[in-house]
Design a protein around this motif. Structure first.
Motif, PDB file in Angstrom:
ATOM      1  N   ARG A   1     -38.295 -17.109  68.447  1.00  0.00           N
ATOM      2  CA  ARG A   1     -38.494 -15.711  68.055  1.00  0.00           C
ATOM      3  C   ARG A   1     -37.352 -14.831  68.544  1.00  0.00           C
ATOM      4  O   ARG A   1     -36.962 -13.867  67.886  1.00  0.00           O
ATOM      5  CB  ARG A   1     -39.819 -15.201  68.617  1.00  0.00           C
ATOM      6  CG  ARG A   1     -41.046 -15.874  68.023  1.00  0.00           C
ATOM      7  CD  ARG A   1     -41.273 -15.441  66.597  1.00  0.00           C
ATOM      8  NE  ARG A   1     -41.654 -14.049  66.499  1.00  0.00           N
ATOM      9  CZ  ARG A   1     -41.545 -13.301  65.410  1.00  0.00           C
ATOM     10  NH1 ARG A   1     -41.002 -13.823  64.319  1.00  0.00           N
ATOM     11  NH2 ARG A   1     -41.933 -12.051  65.404  1.00  0.00           N
ATOM     12  N   ARG A   2     -36.768 -15.178  69.683  1.00  0.00           N
ATOM     13  CA  ARG A   2     -35.673 -14.382  70.228  1.00  0.00           C
ATOM     14  C   ARG A   2     -34.382 -14.576  69.445  1.00  0.00           C
ATOM     15  O   ARG A   2     -33.427 -13.813  69.627  1.00  0.00           O
ATOM     16  CB  ARG A   2     -35.439 -14.739  71.699  1.00  0.00           C
ATOM     17  CG  ARG A   2     -36.607 -14.390  72.606  1.00  0.00           C
ATOM     18  CD  ARG A   2     -36.229 -14.535  74.057  1.00  0.00           C
ATOM     19  NE  ARG A   2     -35.225 -13.566  74.437  1.00  0.00           N
ATOM     20  CZ  ARG A   2     -34.522 -13.630  75.569  1.00  0.00           C
ATOM     21  NH1 ARG A   2     -34.681 -14.648  76.385  1.00  0.00           N
ATOM     22  NH2 ARG A   2     -33.625 -12.700  75.849  1.00  0.00           N
TER      23      ARG A   2
ATOM     24  N   TYR B   1     -41.098 -19.655  72.375  1.00  0.00           N
ATOM     25  CA  TYR B   1     -40.787 -18.240  72.181  1.00  0.00           C
ATOM     26  C   TYR B   1     -39.297 -17.994  71.970  1.00  0.00           C
ATOM     27  O   TYR B   1     -38.894 -16.941  71.432  1.00  0.00           O
ATOM     28  CB  TYR B   1     -41.299 -17.412  73.364  1.00  0.00           C
ATOM     29  CG  TYR B   1     -40.386 -17.408  74.572  1.00  0.00           C
ATOM     30  CD1 TYR B   1     -39.415 -16.415  74.716  1.00  0.00           C
ATOM     31  CD2 TYR B   1     -40.481 -18.381  75.555  1.00  0.00           C
ATOM     32  CE1 TYR B   1     -38.561 -16.412  75.814  1.00  0.00           C
ATOM     33  CE2 TYR B   1     -39.638 -18.383  76.647  1.00  0.00           C
ATOM     34  CZ  TYR B   1     -38.689 -17.398  76.782  1.00  0.00           C
ATOM     35  OH  TYR B   1     -37.835 -17.394  77.856  1.00  0.00           O
TER      36      TYR B   1
ATOM     37  N   GLY C   1     -54.308 -11.410  72.921  1.00  0.00           N
ATOM     38  CA  GLY C   1     -53.059 -12.100  73.198  1.00  0.00           C
ATOM     39  C   GLY C   1     -52.832 -12.238  74.687  1.00  0.00           C
ATOM     40  O   GLY C   1     -53.350 -11.463  75.491  1.00  0.00           O
TER      41      GLY C   1
ATOM     42  N   THR D   1     -50.081 -19.559  82.311  1.00  0.00           N
ATOM     43  CA  THR D   1     -50.569 -19.119  81.002  1.00  0.00           C
ATOM     44  C   THR D   1     -51.906 -19.786  80.682  1.00  0.00           C
ATOM     45  O   THR D   1     -52.861 -19.134  80.245  1.00  0.00           O
ATOM     46  CB  THR D   1     -49.543 -19.446  79.908  1.00  0.00           C
ATOM     47  OG1 THR D   1     -48.325 -18.747  80.183  1.00  0.00           O
ATOM     48  CG2 THR D   1     -50.058 -19.031  78.535  1.00  0.00           C
TER      49      THR D   1
ATOM     50  N   SER E   1     -40.182  -7.473  69.675  1.00  0.00           N
ATOM     51  CA  SER E   1     -41.115  -8.398  70.287  1.00  0.00           C
ATOM     52  C   SER E   1     -41.308  -7.981  71.734  1.00  0.00           C
ATOM     53  O   SER E   1     -40.759  -6.971  72.183  1.00  0.00           O
ATOM     54  CB  SER E   1     -40.600  -9.839  70.193  1.00  0.00           C
ATOM     55  OG  SER E   1     -41.554 -10.753  70.682  1.00  0.00           O
ATOM     56  N   TYR E   2     -42.084  -8.796  72.474  1.00  0.00           N
ATOM     57  CA  TYR E   2     -42.349  -8.460  73.872  1.00  0.00           C
ATOM     58  C   TYR E   2     -41.155  -8.774  74.762  1.00  0.00           C
ATOM     59  O   TYR E   2     -41.137  -8.410  75.932  1.00  0.00           O
ATOM     60  CB  TYR E   2     -43.592  -9.202  74.368  1.00  0.00           C
ATOM     61  CG  TYR E   2     -43.498 -10.714  74.310  1.00  0.00           C
ATOM     62  CD1 TYR E   2     -42.960 -11.443  75.362  1.00  0.00           C
ATOM     63  CD2 TYR E   2     -43.971 -11.412  73.203  1.00  0.00           C
ATOM     64  CE1 TYR E   2     -42.875 -12.823  75.308  1.00  0.00           C
ATOM     65  CE2 TYR E   2     -43.893 -12.795  73.145  1.00  0.00           C
ATOM     66  CZ  TYR E   2     -43.352 -13.492  74.203  1.00  0.00           C
ATOM     67  OH  TYR E   2     -43.283 -14.865  74.145  1.00  0.00           O
ATOM     68  N   VAL E   3     -40.162  -9.468  74.226  1.00  0.00           N
ATOM     69  CA  VAL E   3     -38.934  -9.746  74.958  1.00  0.00           C
ATOM     70  C   VAL E   3     -37.767  -9.511  74.008  1.00  0.00           C
ATOM     71  O   VAL E   3     -37.861  -9.817  72.818  1.00  0.00           O
ATOM     72  CB  VAL E   3     -38.952 -11.193  75.507  1.00  0.00           C
ATOM     73  CG1 VAL E   3     -39.020 -12.206  74.374  1.00  0.00           C
ATOM     74  CG2 VAL E   3     -37.764 -11.465  76.408  1.00  0.00           C
TER      75      VAL E   3
ATOM     76  N   LEU F   1     -49.758 -12.946  77.729  1.00  0.00           N
ATOM     77  CA  LEU F   1     -48.425 -13.149  78.296  1.00  0.00           C
ATOM     78  C   LEU F   1     -48.628 -13.379  79.785  1.00  0.00           C
ATOM     79  O   LEU F   1     -49.312 -12.587  80.448  1.00  0.00           O
ATOM     80  CB  LEU F   1     -47.524 -11.945  78.072  1.00  0.00           C
ATOM     81  CG  LEU F   1     -47.177 -11.586  76.631  1.00  0.00           C
ATOM     82  CD1 LEU F   1     -46.299 -10.341  76.604  1.00  0.00           C
ATOM     83  CD2 LEU F   1     -46.465 -12.740  75.941  1.00  0.00           C
TER      84      LEU F   1
ATOM     85  N   ARG G   1     -46.837 -12.879  82.274  1.00  0.00           N
ATOM     86  CA  ARG G   1     -46.349 -11.832  83.177  1.00  0.00           C
ATOM     87  C   ARG G   1     -47.384 -10.741  83.410  1.00  0.00           C
ATOM     88  O   ARG G   1     -47.316 -10.018  84.410  1.00  0.00           O
ATOM     89  CB  ARG G   1     -45.055 -11.232  82.631  1.00  0.00           C
ATOM     90  CG  ARG G   1     -45.211 -10.452  81.337  1.00  0.00           C
ATOM     91  CD  ARG G   1     -43.861 -10.045  80.786  1.00  0.00           C
ATOM     92  NE  ARG G   1     -43.959  -9.206  79.622  1.00  0.00           N
ATOM     93  CZ  ARG G   1     -42.926  -8.905  78.836  1.00  0.00           C
ATOM     94  NH1 ARG G   1     -41.731  -9.386  79.119  1.00  0.00           N
ATOM     95  NH2 ARG G   1     -43.072  -8.129  77.784  1.00  0.00           N
ATOM     96  N   ASP G   2     -48.353 -10.604  82.507  1.00  0.00           N
ATOM     97  CA  ASP G   2     -49.417  -9.620  82.691  1.00  0.00           C
ATOM     98  C   ASP G   2     -50.454 -10.085  83.705  1.00  0.00           C
ATOM     99  O   ASP G   2     -51.341  -9.304  84.077  1.00  0.00           O
ATOM    100  CB  ASP G   2     -50.122  -9.331  81.355  1.00  0.00           C
ATOM    101  CG  ASP G   2     -49.228  -8.648  80.351  1.00  0.00           C
ATOM    102  OD1 ASP G   2     -48.231  -8.016  80.774  1.00  0.00           O
ATOM    103  OD2 ASP G   2     -49.500  -8.748  79.135  1.00  0.00           O
TER     104      ASP G   2
END
Length: 339
Positions: free
Chosen positions: A55-56, A52, A277, A135, A62-64, A279, A281-282
């Motif tokens: 992507r950052r 990930y 999807g 995960t 994005s989600y972060v 994550l 953290r969810d």
């Protein structure tokens, strides 16, 4: 022990087009601020390197949040406390936090999680007993709701998450576990060490053809770490009411072109598929359940993990570039200290 005044941290200095280059990063010396109440100073021992992060490096929603140019990068890390202004955390304690990509970090106590070096190797808390393992576990138990007898396919199966998914699926009762990987050695690892029922090298032919041979009666659960051709092939192989866990799409992270696959998404309607999807953290509420179960599996040898270890803070960007090219087996980590 004298508290250092400065430390070194990696900074993103340019946003890559396609694959990252060494020139996109700069290792710079930064001042360590004095601690405020509720903070601790940590000497990082292990850094996590994860897909990930690519992507950052792009300035896209994005989600972060994306890494900011000219500022220190971050990510999961495990370290030892060398100074504390926080109640309940002492010098010498080991903690996990999200201020990696640097040798020292000032961490708020409420963003630090204790880890026990006597219970497991410290690096395991970044992988098999960390977000990686959670995960895999949450994806199977909650998102896919794996049931005894299910046929499970996982892409990127020799990677950090994929290798845990395949083993956990079997432990949860799957009747057949299939994995894809990018080299013959990784395929052998899946079969011989991780116990996959079938595995194939996606370079050896179309994924759809190889998956069809490995799962002639179809697939109930697909755990997607790759996207693209793999996702398209899996949709074609899914059984009625199959479940797809969308974890990662590493095939697209360095791409500069618009992806064309999957072209058969209509099958999600025809087969009444569930695509969701994930994550970690969810699913934090599952952490203790996961740790209890995964620790038990690891103690009796039923859950195994591997790491690819880079050494020294200087190696972090190269470790990320190698990861994105498939140069890792299992979890990619950077070791900063022999402690």
């Amino acid at each position: 022990m004298t508290t250092p005044a400065f430390t070194r941290a990696w900074h993103l200095v340019s946003r890559p087009a396609g694959e990252p280059k060494p020139s996109d990063f700069a290792l710079r010396e930064v001042r360590i601020p004095a601690l405020s109440d509720g903070q601790v100073l940590v000497r990082n021992l292990w850094l996590s390197v994860d897909p990930y992060m690519r992507r950052r490096m792009d300035d896209v929603p994005s989600y972060v949040p994306p890494f900011r140019l000219g500022e220190p990068m971050d990510g999961a890390a495990v370290g030892v406390v060398v100074e504390s202004a926080a109640e309940g955390i002492s010098v010498g304690d080991h903690i996990q936090h999200m201020l990696g990509w640097r040798e020292h970090a000032v961490v708020p106590a409420d963003q630090a999680g204790p880890v026990d070096p006597d219970a497991a190797p410290l690096s395991a808390y970044l992988g098999a007993l960390g977000t990686t393992g959670l995960t895999a576990y949450a994806g199977l138990v909650r998102v896919a709701d794996v049931k005894p007898g299910d046929v499970v396919f996982v892409s990127g199966a020799a990677g950090a998450v994929g290798s845990q998914v395949g083993q956990m699926a079997a432990l949860l009762g799957a009747s057949r576990v299939i994995g894809s990987a990018g080299t013959a050695d990784k395929v052998a690892l899946l079969r011989e060490e991780y116990g996959f029922d079938a595995a194939f090298d996606y370079h050896d032919g179309p994924v759809a053809d190889q998956l069809g041979e490995a799962a002639p009666d179809g697939v109930d659960v697909y755990f997607d770490n790759v996207g693209g051709e793999h996702l398209e092939a899996a949709l074609g192989a899914m059984r009625l009411h199959g479940r797809v866990v969308l974890c990662g799409m590493i095939s697209q992270y360095n791409s500069t072109e618009t992806p064309t696959a999957p072209r058969n998404l209509i099958l999600a309607i025809n087969k009444r598929l569930k695509l969701e999807g994930i994550l970690a953290r969810d699913h934090a509420d599952l952490r203790q359940q996961f740790l209890k179960q995964a620790s038990e599996w690891m103690r009796d040898g039923r859950l195994r993990y591997r790491e690819t270890v880079a050494h020294g803070i200087e190696s972090a960007p190269r470790a990320l570039m190698d990861l994105l090219r498939g140069g890792n087996t299992g979890k990619m980590v950077v070791r900063l200290s022999d402690e």
